[in-house]
Design an enzyme around this catalytic site. Sequence first.
Site, PDB file in Angstrom:
ATOM      1  N   GLY A  43      -6.036   0.796   6.366  1.00 28.70           N
ATOM      2  CA  GLY A  43      -4.848   0.347   7.081  1.00 28.70           C
ATOM      3  C   GLY A  43      -4.797   0.718   8.555  1.00 28.70           C
ATOM      4  CD  GLU A  99      -2.409   6.870   6.801  1.00 32.27           C
ATOM      5  OE1 GLU A  99      -3.124   5.918   7.135  1.00 32.27           O
ATOM      6  OE2 GLU A  99      -2.341   7.310   5.637  1.00 32.27           O
ATOM      7  CG  ASP A 103       5.719   4.832   2.006  1.00 33.70           C
ATOM      8  OD1 ASP A 103       6.877   4.588   2.335  1.00 33.70           O
ATOM      9  OD2 ASP A 103       5.225   4.442   0.940  1.00 33.70           O
ATOM     10  CE  LYS A 131       7.489   1.762   4.652  1.00 36.00           C
ATOM     11  NZ  LYS A 131       7.284   1.168   3.327  1.00 36.00           N
ATOM     12  CG  PHE A 154       5.770  -3.452   1.362  1.00 34.54           C
ATOM     13  CD1 PHE A 154       5.288  -2.219   0.960  1.00 34.54           C
ATOM     14  CD2 PHE A 154       4.881  -4.493   1.566  1.00 34.54           C
ATOM     15  CE1 PHE A 154       3.922  -2.022   0.755  1.00 34.54           C
ATOM     16  CE2 PHE A 154       3.503  -4.298   1.363  1.00 34.54           C
ATOM     17  CZ  PHE A 154       3.031  -3.058   0.952  1.00 34.54           C
ATOM     18  CB  VAL A 155       5.965  -3.252   7.393  1.00 36.86           C
ATOM     19  CG1 VAL A 155       7.456  -3.157   7.656  1.00 36.86           C
ATOM     20  CG2 VAL A 155       5.345  -1.855   7.318  1.00 36.86           C
ATOM     21  CG  ASP A 161      -3.197  -3.792   2.039  1.00 39.00           C
ATOM     22  OD1 ASP A 161      -2.801  -2.652   2.377  1.00 39.00           O
ATOM     23  OD2 ASP A 161      -3.595  -4.051   0.884  1.00 39.00           O
ATOM     24  NE  ARG A 167      -6.674  -4.175   4.284  1.00 44.75           N
ATOM     25  CZ  ARG A 167      -6.090  -3.062   3.859  1.00 44.75           C
ATOM     26  NH1 ARG A 167      -5.321  -2.377   4.675  1.00 44.75           N
ATOM     27  NH2 ARG A 167      -6.264  -2.636   2.625  1.00 44.75           N
TER      28      ARG A 167
HETATM   29  P1  IMP Z   1       2.016   7.576   1.319  1.00 41.15           P
HETATM   30  O1  IMP Z   1       0.983   8.381   0.616  1.00 41.15           O
HETATM   31  O2  IMP Z   1       3.119   7.141   0.377  1.00 41.15           O
HETATM   32  O3  IMP Z   1       2.568   8.210   2.567  1.00 41.15           O
HETATM   33  O4  IMP Z   1       1.361   6.208   1.660  1.00 41.15           O
HETATM   34  C1  IMP Z   1       0.602   6.024   2.719  1.00 41.15           C
HETATM   35  C2  IMP Z   1      -0.212   4.760   2.569  1.00 41.15           C
HETATM   36  O5  IMP Z   1       0.443   3.752   1.800  1.00 41.15           O
HETATM   37  C3  IMP Z   1      -0.377   4.196   3.939  1.00 41.15           C
HETATM   38  O6  IMP Z   1      -1.543   4.676   4.532  1.00 41.15           O
HETATM   39  C4  IMP Z   1      -0.430   2.714   3.688  1.00 41.15           C
HETATM   40  O7  IMP Z   1      -1.775   2.319   3.488  1.00 41.15           O
HETATM   41  C5  IMP Z   1       0.359   2.506   2.438  1.00 41.15           C
HETATM   42  N1  IMP Z   1       1.728   2.018   2.742  1.00 41.15           N
HETATM   43  C6  IMP Z   1       2.873   2.717   2.771  1.00 41.15           C
HETATM   44  N2  IMP Z   1       3.921   1.949   3.121  1.00 41.15           N
HETATM   45  C7  IMP Z   1       3.426   0.712   3.325  1.00 41.15           C
HETATM   46  C8  IMP Z   1       4.011  -0.537   3.739  1.00 41.15           C
HETATM   47  O8  IMP Z   1       5.223  -0.700   3.995  1.00 41.15           O
HETATM   48  N3  IMP Z   1       3.144  -1.581   3.831  1.00 41.15           N
HETATM   49  C9  IMP Z   1       1.805  -1.492   3.586  1.00 41.15           C
HETATM   50  N4  IMP Z   1       1.218  -0.340   3.214  1.00 41.15           N
HETATM   51  C10 IMP Z   1       2.018   0.752   3.090  1.00 41.15           C
HETATM   52 MG    MG Z   2      -3.312   3.635   4.853  1.00 41.77          MG
END
Ligand code: IMP
Ligand code: MG
Length: 181
Positions: A43, A99, A103, A131, A154-155, A161, A167
């Site tokens: 990403g 990164e 999220d 977020k 969700f973006v 993606d 992407r």
């Molecule tokens: P985390 O472990 O929940 O912080 O997730 C991080 C990963 O989830 C990011 O590196 C993204 O690849 C993916 N992700 C989180 N939110 C989104 C979103 O809104 N759209 C697309 N990918 C996301």
């Molecule tokens: Mg990622």
Amino acid sequence: MNNDIESVLLDEAEIASIVKDLGKKISEDYKDKNLLLVCVLKGSVCFMADLMRAIDIPCHIDFVSSKSYGSTTVSNNAPDIKAKFTYEDISQFDILLVEDIFDSGRTLQEMTKLIRAVGPRSLACCSLLDKPDRRDKNVTMELDYVGKQIPNAFVVGYGLDFNEKYRNLPYVGILKECVYR
Ligand code: IMP
Ligand code: MG
């Protein structure tokens, strides 16, 4: 692809301005260090490519990977992380993880644990998007550099993606719910 987007959250001009500011700050903060930018695939690919060109001090680059989503919009509890560097000895480096989005925070928290264990000189994290409303209560780490805080939607685009699609959109947009519901 454009028809699947509800609204544009960050257009190309805003992304460029955010990246320029981050690059300037990182260049100042790391001018006396040995910067290794580490892109978290997949990403962060667009952000990494732009950010490294907004940094005007010497830097090394490397890549690690993590996968926490499949064909859903909710991240897994246990992200699948591959933190194998192409450099043998990373103790000489001041690592900055790059990164796309912070999220739940679990990916970066796990990733930083794994990387600390191999002993870089220092370790910090930079994320284009944040977020905060989605943060897992077990995540205690904070970002060192943030591009922009966004609401809980969700973006996709600019590297991000849904099920490996979108992407290559040049902007970050909110995906229409009907695409994934
Ligand atoms: P985390 O472990 O929940 O912080 O997730 C991080 C990963 O989830 C990011 O590196 C993204 O690849 C993916 N992700 C989180 N939110 C989104 C979103 O809104 N759209 C697309 N990918 C996301
Ligand atoms: Mg990622």
